[in-house]
Design an enzyme around this catalytic site. Structure first.
Site, PDB file in Angstrom:
ATOM      1  N   ASN A 100     -12.726  -3.521   2.398  1.00  0.00           N
ATOM      2  CA  ASN A 100     -13.941  -2.600   2.301  1.00  0.00           C
ATOM      3  C   ASN A 100     -14.800  -2.559   1.151  1.00  0.00           C
ATOM      4  OD1 ASN A 100     -12.967  -1.071   4.707  1.00  0.00           O
ATOM      5  ND2 ASN A 100     -11.231  -0.275   3.591  1.00  0.00           N
ATOM      6  N   HIS A 131     -10.690  -5.459  -3.209  1.00  0.00           N
ATOM      7  CA  HIS A 131      -8.985  -5.701  -2.827  1.00  0.00           C
ATOM      8  C   HIS A 131      -9.176  -6.107  -1.351  1.00  0.00           C
ATOM      9  CE1 HIS A 131     -10.209  -1.383  -2.476  1.00  0.00           C
ATOM     10  NE2 HIS A 131      -9.426  -1.277  -1.366  1.00  0.00           N
ATOM     11  N   HIS A 150      -7.065  -5.919   1.958  1.00  0.00           N
ATOM     12  CA  HIS A 150      -5.834  -5.402   2.715  1.00  0.00           C
ATOM     13  C   HIS A 150      -5.282  -6.486   3.559  1.00  0.00           C
ATOM     14  CE1 HIS A 150      -6.556  -0.982   2.333  1.00  0.00           C
ATOM     15  NE2 HIS A 150      -7.919  -1.555   1.891  1.00  0.00           N
ATOM     16  N   ASP A 191       0.809  -1.318   0.125  1.00  0.00           N
ATOM     17  CA  ASP A 191      -0.092   0.097   0.074  1.00  0.00           C
ATOM     18  C   ASP A 191       0.894   1.233   0.053  1.00  0.00           C
ATOM     19  OD1 ASP A 191      -3.239   0.531   0.839  1.00  0.00           O
ATOM     20  OD2 ASP A 191      -1.916   2.204   1.038  1.00  0.00           O
ATOM     21  N   ILE A 192       0.452   2.078  -0.798  1.00  0.00           N
ATOM     22  CA  ILE A 192       1.095   3.514  -0.718  1.00  0.00           C
ATOM     23  C   ILE A 192       1.208   4.281   0.356  1.00  0.00           C
ATOM     24  CG2 ILE A 192      -0.626   4.911  -1.642  1.00  0.00           C
ATOM     25  CD1 ILE A 192       1.720   5.537  -4.092  1.00  0.00           C
ATOM     26  N   GLU A 202     -12.406   3.376  -1.261  1.00  0.00           N
ATOM     27  CA  GLU A 202     -12.098   4.338  -2.172  1.00  0.00           C
ATOM     28  C   GLU A 202     -11.517   3.914  -3.508  1.00  0.00           C
ATOM     29  OE1 GLU A 202      -8.254   5.986  -0.348  1.00  0.00           O
ATOM     30  OE2 GLU A 202      -9.505   6.720   1.155  1.00  0.00           O
ATOM     31  N   VAL A 203     -11.049   2.688  -3.973  1.00  0.00           N
ATOM     32  CA  VAL A 203     -10.684   2.098  -5.006  1.00  0.00           C
ATOM     33  C   VAL A 203     -11.872   1.059  -5.421  1.00  0.00           C
ATOM     34  CG1 VAL A 203      -9.135   1.208  -6.472  1.00  0.00           C
ATOM     35  CG2 VAL A 203      -8.226   2.756  -4.699  1.00  0.00           C
TER      36      VAL A 203
HETATM   37  P1  AMP Z   1      -9.901   1.269   0.276  1.00  0.00           P
HETATM   38  O1  AMP Z   1     -10.153   2.443   1.309  1.00  0.00           O
HETATM   39  O2  AMP Z   1     -10.061   0.031   0.768  1.00  0.00           O
HETATM   40  O3  AMP Z   1     -10.394   1.192  -1.080  1.00  0.00           O
HETATM   41  O4  AMP Z   1      -8.321   1.237   0.141  1.00  0.00           O
HETATM   42  C1  AMP Z   1      -7.719   1.793  -0.878  1.00  0.00           C
HETATM   43  C2  AMP Z   1      -6.111   1.679  -0.735  1.00  0.00           C
HETATM   44  O5  AMP Z   1      -5.357   1.686  -1.745  1.00  0.00           O
HETATM   45  C3  AMP Z   1      -5.614   2.865   0.194  1.00  0.00           C
HETATM   46  O6  AMP Z   1      -5.195   2.255   1.426  1.00  0.00           O
HETATM   47  C4  AMP Z   1      -4.662   3.468  -0.572  1.00  0.00           C
HETATM   48  O7  AMP Z   1      -3.547   3.870   0.209  1.00  0.00           O
HETATM   49  C5  AMP Z   1      -4.224   2.477  -1.708  1.00  0.00           C
HETATM   50  N1  AMP Z   1      -3.560   3.115  -2.717  1.00  0.00           N
HETATM   51  C6  AMP Z   1      -4.081   4.026  -3.556  1.00  0.00           C
HETATM   52  N2  AMP Z   1      -3.602   4.203  -4.681  1.00  0.00           N
HETATM   53  C7  AMP Z   1      -2.418   3.160  -4.628  1.00  0.00           C
HETATM   54  C8  AMP Z   1      -1.254   3.057  -5.516  1.00  0.00           C
HETATM   55  N3  AMP Z   1      -1.009   3.611  -6.266  1.00  0.00           N
HETATM   56  N4  AMP Z   1      -0.422   1.975  -4.952  1.00  0.00           N
HETATM   57  C9  AMP Z   1      -0.616   1.353  -3.652  1.00  0.00           C
HETATM   58  N5  AMP Z   1      -1.620   1.728  -2.875  1.00  0.00           N
HETATM   59  C10 AMP Z   1      -2.486   2.577  -3.279  1.00  0.00           C
END
Ligand code: AMP
Length: 121
Positions: free
Chosen positions: A91, A104, A106, A33-34, A99-100
């Protein structure tokens, strides 16, 4: 929700955006994770266009779903956290603060992680 081919994880899967890879097989890609929330914080994503757990389980084959979750376990093994322990979390949707919009999981590890959720707010 319709899958957006241009979400950031789709772009990572296509190799358009770099990632720090932790594990990969036919079913999944795992990368760090970034914005890590623990000493070890890795995301495992399926190699397919699935928004959520519901989307994955409704539309992927049982073999793919099984392969994906085996990849989550293989990632934890690869990270060397089996003995110390780890947490998996996914999530899904607005209340979970997804968010994405590419499903996925974690993996958190590397220190005692405390209680599962913050106090209700
Ligand atoms: P979520 O809230 O479960 O959708 O988490 C999305 C996660 O993606 C967050 O923890 C971000 O820090 C992570 N994230 C977003 N962009 C990137 C990226 N380019 N590389 C790695 N992790 C990312």
């Amino acid at each position: 929700m319709v899958y957006d081919d241009n979400n950031i994880f789709a772009r990572i899967l296509r190799g358009e955006i770099p990632c720090k890879k932790a594990y990969e097989d036919d079913f999944a890609l795992a990368f760090h994770d970034i914005r890590p929330a623990a000493p070890v914080h890795v995301l495992v994503i399926p190699k397919g266009p699935y928004v959520s757990l519901e989307d994955l389980c409704a539309n992927a084959s049982p073999a793919f779903v099984g392969g994906f979750f085996k990849a989550v376990a293989a990632t934890a093994r690869q990270l060397g956290v089996l003995e110390s322990g780890y947490r998996i979390l996914a999530n899904n949707g607005a209340d979970a603060h997804q968010e994405v919009m590419h499903f996925h999981v974690h993996i958190f590890a590397g220190r005692p992680l405390g209680p599962m959720l913050k106090s209700p707010g």
